[in-house]
Scaffold this active site. Structure first.
Site, PDB file in Angstrom:
ATOM      1  N   SER A   1      -9.474 -17.661 -23.847  1.00 14.38           N
ATOM      2  CA  SER A   1      -8.151 -17.857 -24.436  1.00 14.38           C
ATOM      3  C   SER A   1      -7.015 -17.315 -23.567  1.00 14.38           C
ATOM      4  CB  SER A   1      -8.119 -17.204 -25.822  1.00 14.38           C
ATOM      5  OG  SER A   1      -8.447 -15.830 -25.732  1.00 14.38           O
TER       6      SER A   1
ATOM      7  N   ARG B   1      -8.617 -13.438 -30.404  1.00 15.40           N
ATOM      8  CA  ARG B   1      -8.686 -12.504 -31.532  1.00 15.40           C
ATOM      9  C   ARG B   1      -7.565 -12.787 -32.531  1.00 15.40           C
ATOM     10  NH1 ARG B   1     -10.423  -7.180 -27.907  1.00 15.40           N
ATOM     11  NH2 ARG B   1     -12.437  -8.043 -27.265  1.00 15.40           N
TER      12      ARG B   1
ATOM     13  N   LYS C   1     -18.487 -15.044 -18.623  1.00 14.26           N
ATOM     14  CA  LYS C   1     -17.229 -15.077 -19.373  1.00 14.26           C
ATOM     15  C   LYS C   1     -16.449 -13.795 -19.171  1.00 14.26           C
ATOM     16  CE  LYS C   1     -15.751 -14.896 -24.136  1.00 14.26           C
ATOM     17  NZ  LYS C   1     -16.170 -14.766 -25.510  1.00 14.26           N
TER      18      LYS C   1
ATOM     19  N   GLU D   1     -28.188  -8.451 -16.603  1.00 10.52           N
ATOM     20  CA  GLU D   1     -28.062  -9.077 -17.926  1.00 10.52           C
ATOM     21  C   GLU D   1     -28.536 -10.530 -17.890  1.00 10.52           C
ATOM     22  OE1 GLU D   1     -27.492  -7.968 -20.773  1.00 10.52           O
ATOM     23  OE2 GLU D   1     -26.311  -6.137 -20.667  1.00 10.52           O
TER      24      GLU D   1
ATOM     25  N   LYS E   1     -20.959 -11.170 -20.229  1.00 10.90           N
ATOM     26  CA  LYS E   1     -19.674 -11.185 -20.924  1.00 10.90           C
ATOM     27  C   LYS E   1     -18.987  -9.847 -20.686  1.00 10.90           C
ATOM     28  CE  LYS E   1     -17.493 -11.622 -25.420  1.00 10.90           C
ATOM     29  NZ  LYS E   1     -17.655 -12.018 -26.819  1.00 10.90           N
TER      30      LYS E   1
END
Ligand code: PBG
Length: 339
Positions: free
Chosen positions: A290, A217, A264, A249, A207
């Site tokens: 988003s 947000r 992401k 990761e 991410k």
């Protein structure tokens, strides 16, 4: 003198255009297809009885109370969307610097999950695991007073309890989106210890600290309560410049027991999706966030892009890069157009 009317055929053995000459041939040679089975619809949930609230920067997306959430989920299931990712919007009065309400027994979000699973048992419920909906500062964890940064181990400890409560409420999958070190292993341990061996972990493995989370947000209200125009999460989310670190990761999350690895954002990180695809045998999810959704809508509203075509192409590219699963705010619309 040049005779422009004379056009001798080129001596070509390979004419790739033969495979593109009509819709039937193009369908036969198509390498990648979108399917409703692969799509997850993210949904924003709020407490109380109030009606749906629209979100300016996310046309067509609304915050829903539990009753409307259930209705929406039933409709999604009719369209073939069988998985939803839930994000709660928490009343500012319930937030504090430590996000304590997250793990409170009375947290209404647990009740919402319970009710949804009771009314629509077949829907797969994925619950995000991070503290940002609950903290006044909007960060994903608790802050270390000495450094002002998110305190890793303490945050993992809290998130582990939160994940277990989400599982107890009926979440089929927990999705840690916090990027703390060691959280996947800690969550797996506690889930197993508490008897939730069948609860899956969808790890936000890679991410990135992206500018494209802005509209989200707004939707969960983690931007406004922070009191800052942009929330800086660069001490825990990945640097957009780093691919090898993303692979590290992904490996750590796989080793710690993640069932699915997520990248992401999606559209700007196709190289990461493709590299993680090569590095693991686990299923790969990608989150079209988003800002990616808002960007396409904004350009379409201005008349600069064709909404349906841009939507389809953006998702197809994510699939082609190697994602098996796509979280997208377009899931419902895509399912409709794929019917
Ligand atoms: C919070 C979280 C974020 C998103 C999903 N979970 C935002 C953030 O990290 O600030 C972003 C999703 C989107 O933009 O659609 N942990």
């Amino acid at each position: 003198m040049i005779n422009s009317a004379y056009t001798p055929p080129l001596d070509l053995v390979r004419r790739p255009r033969r495979n593109r000459q009509n819709a039937a041939i193009r369908a036969l040679v198509r390498e990648t297809r979108l399917h409703t089975d692969d799509l997850i619809q993210p949904l924003f949930v709020k407490d109380g009885k109030g009606g749906p609230e629209s979100i300016d920067s996310m046309p067509g997306i609304e915050r829903l109370n539990v009753k409307d959430l259930i209705k929406e989920t039933v409709q999604l299931a009719r369209l073939g969307i069988r998985a939803v990712a839930l994000f709660p919007q928490i009343d500012p009065a319930l937030k504090d610097a430590r996000g304590k309400y997250a793990v409170a027994d009375k947290n209404w979000f647990f009740g919402a999950i319970r009710q949804l699973k009771k009314e629509v048992p077949d829907i797969l419920v994925i619950a995000d695991v991070a503290l940002d909906p609950y903290t006044t500062h909007g960060h994903d964890g608790v802050l270390d007073p000495a450094t002002g940064q998110v305190a890793n181990d303490e945050t993992v400890h809290i998130l582990t309890h939160y994940a277990t409560r989400l599982a107890a409420a009926g979440a089929d999958m927990v999705a840690p989106s916090d990027m703390m070190d060691g959280r996947i292993g800690a969550i797996r341990d506690e889930l197993d210890h508490e008897g939730f061996t069948q609860t899956s972990i969808l790890a936000y493995a890679a991410k990135f600290a992206s500018a494209y989370y802005g509209p989200f947000r707004d939707a969960v209200g983690s931007a406004t309560t922070a009191g800052a125009p942009t929330l800086d999460k660069r001490s825990y989310q990945l640097d957009p410049a780093n691919l090898r670190e993303a692979l590290l990761e992904a490996r750590l999350d796989e080793d710690q027991g993640a069932d699915i690895l997520m990248v992401k954002p999606a559209g700007l990180y196709l190289d990461v999706i493709s590299a993680v695809r090569m590095a693991t045998t686990l299923p790969i999810a990608a989150y079209q966030v988003s800002g990616e959704y808002a960007q396409i809508h904004a350009a379409a509203r201005a008349g600069w892009l064709d909404l349906e075509k841009a939507r389809h192409e953006s998702l197809l590219a994510i699939k082609r890069a190697g994602a098996d699963i796509i979280l997208t705010y377009f899931a419902r619309d895509m399912a409709r157009s794929l019917r």
